[in-house]
Scaffold this motif. Structure first.
Motif, PDB file in Angstrom:
ATOM      1  N   ILE A  23      -0.623  12.728  -3.112  1.00 55.92           N
ATOM      2  CA  ILE A  23      -0.129  11.335  -2.598  1.00 55.92           C
ATOM      3  C   ILE A  23       0.538  11.477  -1.624  1.00 55.92           C
ATOM      4  N   SER A  24       0.682  11.076  -0.623  1.00 57.70           N
ATOM      5  CA  SER A  24       1.439  11.532   0.960  1.00 57.70           C
ATOM      6  C   SER A  24       2.515  10.458   0.254  1.00 57.70           C
ATOM      7  N   ARG A  25       3.858  10.942   1.528  1.00 62.85           N
ATOM      8  CA  ARG A  25       4.537   9.761   1.537  1.00 62.85           C
ATOM      9  C   ARG A  25       4.109   8.612   1.731  1.00 62.85           C
ATOM     10  N   GLU A  26       4.028   8.523   2.722  1.00 60.32           N
ATOM     11  CA  GLU A  26       3.542   7.187   3.542  1.00 60.32           C
ATOM     12  C   GLU A  26       2.149   6.272   2.470  1.00 60.32           C
ATOM     13  N   GLU A  27       1.668   7.308   1.523  1.00 60.85           N
ATOM     14  CA  GLU A  27       0.787   6.294   1.371  1.00 60.85           C
ATOM     15  C   GLU A  27       1.667   6.180  -0.008  1.00 60.85           C
ATOM     16  N   LEU A  28       2.539   6.291  -0.787  1.00 61.04           N
ATOM     17  CA  LEU A  28       3.135   5.767  -1.693  1.00 61.04           C
ATOM     18  C   LEU A  28       4.000   4.907  -1.439  1.00 61.04           C
ATOM     19  N   ILE A  29       4.743   5.030  -0.422  1.00 63.04           N
ATOM     20  CA  ILE A  29       5.381   3.675   0.589  1.00 63.04           C
ATOM     21  C   ILE A  29       4.644   2.182   0.450  1.00 63.04           C
ATOM     22  N   GLU A  30       3.642   2.463   1.398  1.00 59.81           N
ATOM     23  CA  GLU A  30       2.213   1.507   1.120  1.00 59.81           C
ATOM     24  C   GLU A  30       2.098   1.186   0.013  1.00 59.81           C
ATOM     25  N   LEU A  31       1.564   2.048  -1.373  1.00 66.25           N
ATOM     26  CA  LEU A  31       2.055   1.677  -2.637  1.00 66.25           C
ATOM     27  C   LEU A  31       2.818   0.461  -2.897  1.00 66.25           C
ATOM     28  N   LEU A  32       3.973   1.126  -2.417  1.00 65.39           N
ATOM     29  CA  LEU A  32       5.419   0.181  -3.533  1.00 65.39           C
ATOM     30  C   LEU A  32       4.976  -0.834  -2.468  1.00 65.39           C
ATOM     31  N   LYS A  33       4.795  -1.139  -1.338  1.00 62.45           N
ATOM     32  CA  LYS A  33       4.670  -2.745  -1.030  1.00 62.45           C
ATOM     33  C   LYS A  33       3.650  -3.575  -1.400  1.00 62.45           C
ATOM     34  N   LYS A  78       2.568  -3.094  -4.423  1.00 61.62           N
ATOM     35  CA  LYS A  78       3.158  -3.531  -5.890  1.00 61.62           C
ATOM     36  C   LYS A  78       4.058  -5.047  -5.875  1.00 61.62           C
ATOM     37  N   ASP A  79       5.074  -4.277  -4.791  1.00 54.42           N
ATOM     38  CA  ASP A  79       6.034  -5.478  -4.353  1.00 54.42           C
ATOM     39  C   ASP A  79       4.993  -6.635  -4.080  1.00 54.42           C
ATOM     40  N   GLN A  80       4.295  -7.209  -3.023  1.00 57.87           N
ATOM     41  CA  GLN A  80       3.743  -7.907  -2.650  1.00 57.87           C
ATOM     42  C   GLN A  80       2.809  -8.966  -4.219  1.00 57.87           C
ATOM     43  N   LYS A  81       1.951  -7.397  -5.608  1.00 56.94           N
ATOM     44  CA  LYS A  81       1.558  -8.816  -5.816  1.00 56.94           C
ATOM     45  C   LYS A  81       2.213  -8.929  -7.074  1.00 56.94           C
ATOM     46  N   ILE A  82       3.311  -8.582  -7.611  1.00 59.27           N
ATOM     47  CA  ILE A  82       4.744  -8.605  -8.353  1.00 59.27           C
ATOM     48  C   ILE A  82       5.351 -10.642  -7.575  1.00 59.27           C
ATOM     49  N   ALA A  83       5.135 -10.556  -6.029  1.00 55.56           N
ATOM     50  CA  ALA A  83       5.687 -11.385  -5.689  1.00 55.56           C
ATOM     51  C   ALA A  83       5.143 -12.970  -6.158  1.00 55.56           C
ATOM     52  N   ARG A  84       3.107 -12.284  -5.925  1.00 48.07           N
ATOM     53  CA  ARG A  84       2.548 -13.080  -5.895  1.00 48.07           C
ATOM     54  C   ARG A  84       2.267 -13.666  -7.518  1.00 48.07           C
ATOM     55  N   LEU A  85       2.898 -12.935  -8.802  1.00 48.21           N
ATOM     56  CA  LEU A  85       2.580 -13.076  -9.677  1.00 48.21           C
ATOM     57  C   LEU A  85       4.050 -14.293 -10.161  1.00 48.21           C
ATOM     58  N   ASN A  86       4.626 -13.716  -9.488  1.00 50.92           N
ATOM     59  CA  ASN A  86       5.848 -14.740  -9.814  1.00 50.92           C
ATOM     60  C   ASN A  86       6.420 -16.404  -9.270  1.00 50.92           C
ATOM     61  N   GLU A  87       5.440 -16.406  -8.311  1.00 48.75           N
ATOM     62  CA  GLU A  87       5.213 -17.145  -8.329  1.00 48.75           C
ATOM     63  C   GLU A  87       4.348 -17.935  -8.660  1.00 48.75           C
TER      64      GLU A  87
END
Length: 209
Positions: free
Chosen positions: A44-54, A56-65
């Motif tokens: 996976i390219s760097r851009e794709e990794l950055i998108e996956l991290l975003k 994941k962050d959104q999923k974590i935020a939803r779970l915290n909420e």
């Protein structure tokens, strides 16, 4: 004097070193292959990794909420249950008090009639009716009086206030009832205050003693 090793011995050592090096190379290749197999993002390219991290962050935020929302709901439920429990304790006697209000009304009417009536029999009948109404109300809530006169004295239900000599009843028989005892379902609510029989023979023995 220089010792010369046989050529056959030197060849064996070289062959042994070659085998060890090959084994180490194979082990290194296996470790590298295993690492590559465990890495799902190796292609996976760097851009794709950055998108996956975003993501994941959104999923974590939803779970915290969601967790915060569930915690708030649990806290609200706890407060509601505590409030309902406090209200139940504070107003536990509401029903029985509501049932007793008609009894008070009857007593007030009896007093009013007593001021205008001169017939004591009519007044007595009114008081008796009010008493029956009162006892009926208590019975609906499981509160009933129990009889004691003529029965053996039982310290679990009776409280003796005095003894009376008699030859008509066996010793320790309840002769009189100064105050009725009441049960609340199968539990003693109030013991009866009673007079207990005492044999004349026992008194004579005490005096002689």
């Amino acid at each position: 004097m220089i010792k010369v090793e046989p050529e056959e011995h030197r060849n064996k050592e070289n062959n042994s070193m070659d085998v060890q090096e090959k084994e180490q190379q194979v082990d290194a290749q296996e470790v590298e292959a295993e690492a590559e197999a465990k890495d799902p993002y190796k292609d996976i390219s760097r851009e794709e990794l950055i998108e996956l991290l975003k993501q994941k962050d959104q999923k974590i935020a939803r779970l915290n909420e969601k967790i915060l929302r569930m915690a708030a709901e649990m806290d609200n439920t706890r407060k509601r249950l505590e409030r309902e429990r406090n209200e139940a304790v504070a107003y536990a006697n509401e029903q029985i008090l509501r049932e007793l209000l008609p009894v008070i009304d009857n007593l007030e009417r009896a007093i009013s009639h007593a001021n205008s009536e001169t017939d004591p029999k009519a007044l007595l009948e009114g008081v008796e009716i009010t008493l029956r109404s009162f006892l009926s109300t208590l019975e609906r809530f499981g509160c009933t009086p129990f009889e004691s006169v003529g029965k053996p004295f039982d310290p679990s239900y009776h409280e003796a206030i005095m003894q009376q000599e008699t030859e008509e009843y066996p010793e320790n028989t309840v002769l009189q009832e100064y105050q009725k005892g009441y049960m609340l379902k199968d539990r003693l609510l109030r013991p009866a205050m009673v007079v207990v029989a005492r044999s004349v023979k026992e008194k004579k023995q005490d005096e002689e003693g």
